[in-house]
Design an enzyme around this catalytic site. Sequence first.
Site, mmCIF file in Angstrom:
data_model
loop_
_atom_site.group_PDB
_atom_site.id
_atom_site.type_symbol
_atom_site.label_atom_id
_atom_site.label_comp_id
_atom_site.label_asym_id
_atom_site.label_seq_id
_atom_site.Cartn_x
_atom_site.Cartn_y
_atom_site.Cartn_z
ATOM 1 N N GLN A 125 -95.618 -11.187 34.523
ATOM 2 C CA GLN A 125 -94.685 -10.157 34.045
ATOM 3 C C GLN A 125 -95.148 -8.750 34.428
ATOM 4 O O GLN A 125 -94.757 -7.770 33.796
ATOM 5 C CB GLN A 125 -94.512 -10.263 32.531
ATOM 6 C CG GLN A 125 -93.855 -11.558 32.084
ATOM 7 C CD GLN A 125 -93.553 -11.576 30.599
ATOM 8 O OE1 GLN A 125 -92.656 -10.899 30.113
ATOM 9 N NE2 GLN A 125 -94.323 -12.368 29.862
ATOM 10 N N ASP A 143 -103.143 -4.751 24.613
ATOM 11 C CA ASP A 143 -101.905 -5.498 24.869
ATOM 12 C C ASP A 143 -101.381 -5.155 26.268
ATOM 13 O O ASP A 143 -101.672 -4.088 26.812
ATOM 14 C CB ASP A 143 -100.872 -5.114 23.797
ATOM 15 C CG ASP A 143 -99.658 -6.027 23.812
ATOM 16 O OD1 ASP A 143 -99.727 -7.107 24.439
ATOM 17 O OD2 ASP A 143 -98.643 -5.661 23.207
ATOM 18 N N GLU A 144 -100.596 -6.061 26.846
ATOM 19 C CA GLU A 144 -99.946 -5.831 28.160
ATOM 20 C C GLU A 144 -100.964 -5.363 29.207
ATOM 21 O O GLU A 144 -100.719 -4.418 29.966
ATOM 22 C CB GLU A 144 -98.819 -4.783 28.021
ATOM 23 C CG GLU A 144 -97.760 -5.117 26.986
ATOM 24 C CD GLU A 144 -96.806 -6.216 27.422
ATOM 25 O OE1 GLU A 144 -97.061 -6.853 28.457
ATOM 26 O OE2 GLU A 144 -95.801 -6.453 26.732
ATOM 27 N N THR A 174 -97.607 -10.997 20.170
ATOM 28 C CA THR A 174 -97.730 -9.953 19.142
ATOM 29 C C THR A 174 -98.225 -10.563 17.831
ATOM 30 O O THR A 174 -99.059 -9.981 17.135
ATOM 31 C CB THR A 174 -96.387 -9.237 18.927
ATOM 32 O OG1 THR A 174 -95.919 -8.742 20.178
ATOM 33 C CG2 THR A 174 -96.537 -8.075 17.961
ATOM 34 N N ARG A 233 -85.553 -13.341 29.444
ATOM 35 C CA ARG A 233 -84.978 -12.551 28.342
ATOM 36 C C ARG A 233 -83.952 -13.387 27.578
ATOM 37 O O ARG A 233 -83.575 -13.052 26.456
ATOM 38 C CB ARG A 233 -84.272 -11.279 28.860
ATOM 39 C CG ARG A 233 -85.132 -10.248 29.584
ATOM 40 C CD ARG A 233 -86.393 -9.911 28.858
ATOM 41 N NE ARG A 233 -87.495 -10.729 29.344
ATOM 42 C CZ ARG A 233 -88.634 -10.895 28.702
ATOM 43 N NH1 ARG A 233 -88.826 -10.314 27.542
ATOM 44 N NH2 ARG A 233 -89.598 -11.643 29.203
#
Length: 700
Positions: A248, A217-218, A32, A587
């Site tokens: 991911q 993004d992603e 980010t 995480r």
Amino acid sequence: MDIKSLNNKQKEAVINTEGPMLILAGAGSGKTKVLTTKIAYLIEEKGIDPYNILAITFTNKAANEMKERVKKMLDIDSNTIQISTFHSFGLSIIKRHYEKLGFKSNFTIIDADDSLSTVKRILKDMNLDPKFFNPKTIRNKISSAKNELMTPEELDKFTNNEIDEVTVKVYIEYQKKLKLNNSLDFDDLLMLPIVLFNQNKEVLKYYQERFEYILIDEYQDTNQVQYVLTKMLSAKYKNICVVGDPDQSIYGFRGSNYKNILNFEKDYKNTKVILLEQNYRSTKNILGAANDIIKNNKNRKEKQLWTDNNVGDKIKYKRCDDEKDEAHFVVSSVKKLMNEGCALEEIAVLYRTNAQSRNIEEAFLRENIPYKVVGSFYFYNRKEIKDLISYLKLIYNPSDDISLNRIINVPKRGIGLKTMENLTTKANILNESLFNTIDSGKELEFKKMILEFQQMSEELSLTELVDLILDKSCIRKELLVEDTIESQSRLENLEEFKSITKSFEDKYGVVSLAEFLDEISLVSDVEEHKNRTDVVTLMTVHSAKGLEFNHVFIIGLEEGVFPHTMSLYDNNEIEEERRLCYVAVTRAKEKLTILNTKRRLLYGQDSYNPPSRFIGEIDSEYLDKEEIKQNLNSNYNKIFKSSNINKYEEYTPGEKVIHDKYGEGVIITVEPSILTIAFAHPHGIIKIMKGHKSLKKIED
């Protein structure tokens, strides 16, 4: 703007602005920061007009965070840049060109529940049994078709059974209903811009010219329609930068295709590839375990996460007796962390399926530890809130039959099903909306009330309008008269809705009903309005993506639970489960605890599952197995340790067996290490490990 704080790879990703770029950003690698700095660099250093930049991400939260970061870096109004979700971006295109798509300016967006209700009504009109033709299945097939850019005619080419054929017929009627109601569903927000671009080359040319620089993004989570939209927009300048991590990609069940990112270099020649492998989040031990797990996947881009962070504690691995023991261990560990001064919001319990949360919740309740379950029941999905939103939608767009059907008898006005059936028949004959067809009876009183609300909406603020609806419709009165705990809770929720309108007005000043409906349509399915922070977070791994916590517990790491039983015989599914495990592990920032059980009661069935293969993939140097050693003397563990004595014995479906506890049974299915056996009442169907000491064949 400061790029000195970036590492070398991050800096390289920021300052190279021309041509296609693929940034493979590992978990916790600061993607980010790279994206927002790149936007700022384009504006500040390259002199690019913010109007010519498009940045797309997947959640409103991520989009807002990007806007805030850019604003801080440049001290400009970040709203001048198109930073949004795919759906928000699609909506902005449709709102500008609605006429070319055959809609009126006051179109409304229906949510998943309203979409399902529409399918149910169509099946009823067709006299088709919903028990055989499942409305949810058909709705999902229509949604999948739209996300694959398939019209009913194109879908018809792939029909090979009766349900597929009915889906095509329902799809045709469904689209007619939406058009008649001047409504769109969520899938249309992505599909219709492509329809528009294909039909109007000048419109496509405008957007291609405008968005000289595109950042996605992603990218590993994009589906077919998002992939096509991106390719169309970037075709002219090819200054497209995509950021993502194939490791991911965990939303295959939603239609996302991780191959979009794997094939990016084939789609865009001369792509510059940058690997962001430095992790700023986790300890060396946690990262080592994550790398060990994910390297077993074959369909991936090779990368190795590393960190300058501390080595940290080893990952604690606890094998519990059953799900109650598992929950007790989690709660005891959380209490210990609380005593050490750990903030509750820095603790998370992750699981593969929602059903696993129940025992954890009960244990927290017993110990009076505050918690929240993410994604279990959203504010906007509560009945009373959906009713109120339907009033607002109908005021804005009287042609919205879906909203009208929902609220015409809320609260009860004596307008029955027969009345609505007659009205629907009349509307179909006249090819009109239900609202325009109403001309008599109690339904006419309802129509007059809506028209009055419509008139008053021009003079009142949003909050005042909501208050007027609650009073004039008698919703508030009905709940007050009912005077139960449930009705009081519903009334509190409705009052809380005014907090949303009020904060919206405080943020944007005087706003129209149209702007407000657009805003909540885009967030109502994905965001909780109000969250406590001083609580332990319980959530599925899917919900945890993008988040981080100091202390993470992953429960249920057993074959058949995580990886999920539905994935055990498909290599692609197992790879997605492994990616999911990788996401869960990454995480954790400081401490990670992984747990499983020897026996688990789940979905009303007892099962004896071996430990998850993912645990076996972690090098023992990263694991603290002390808890297991302390349990070696338990009777159950002795049984478990000896349970693989006969694991190579051959079993076949239909064979009879006898179990020390459950008695005689018949084998239903045989898996590599698990037998599914039907026992007599009250035990039912139970999964048991092959070669379990308590299980023997019955010789004929």
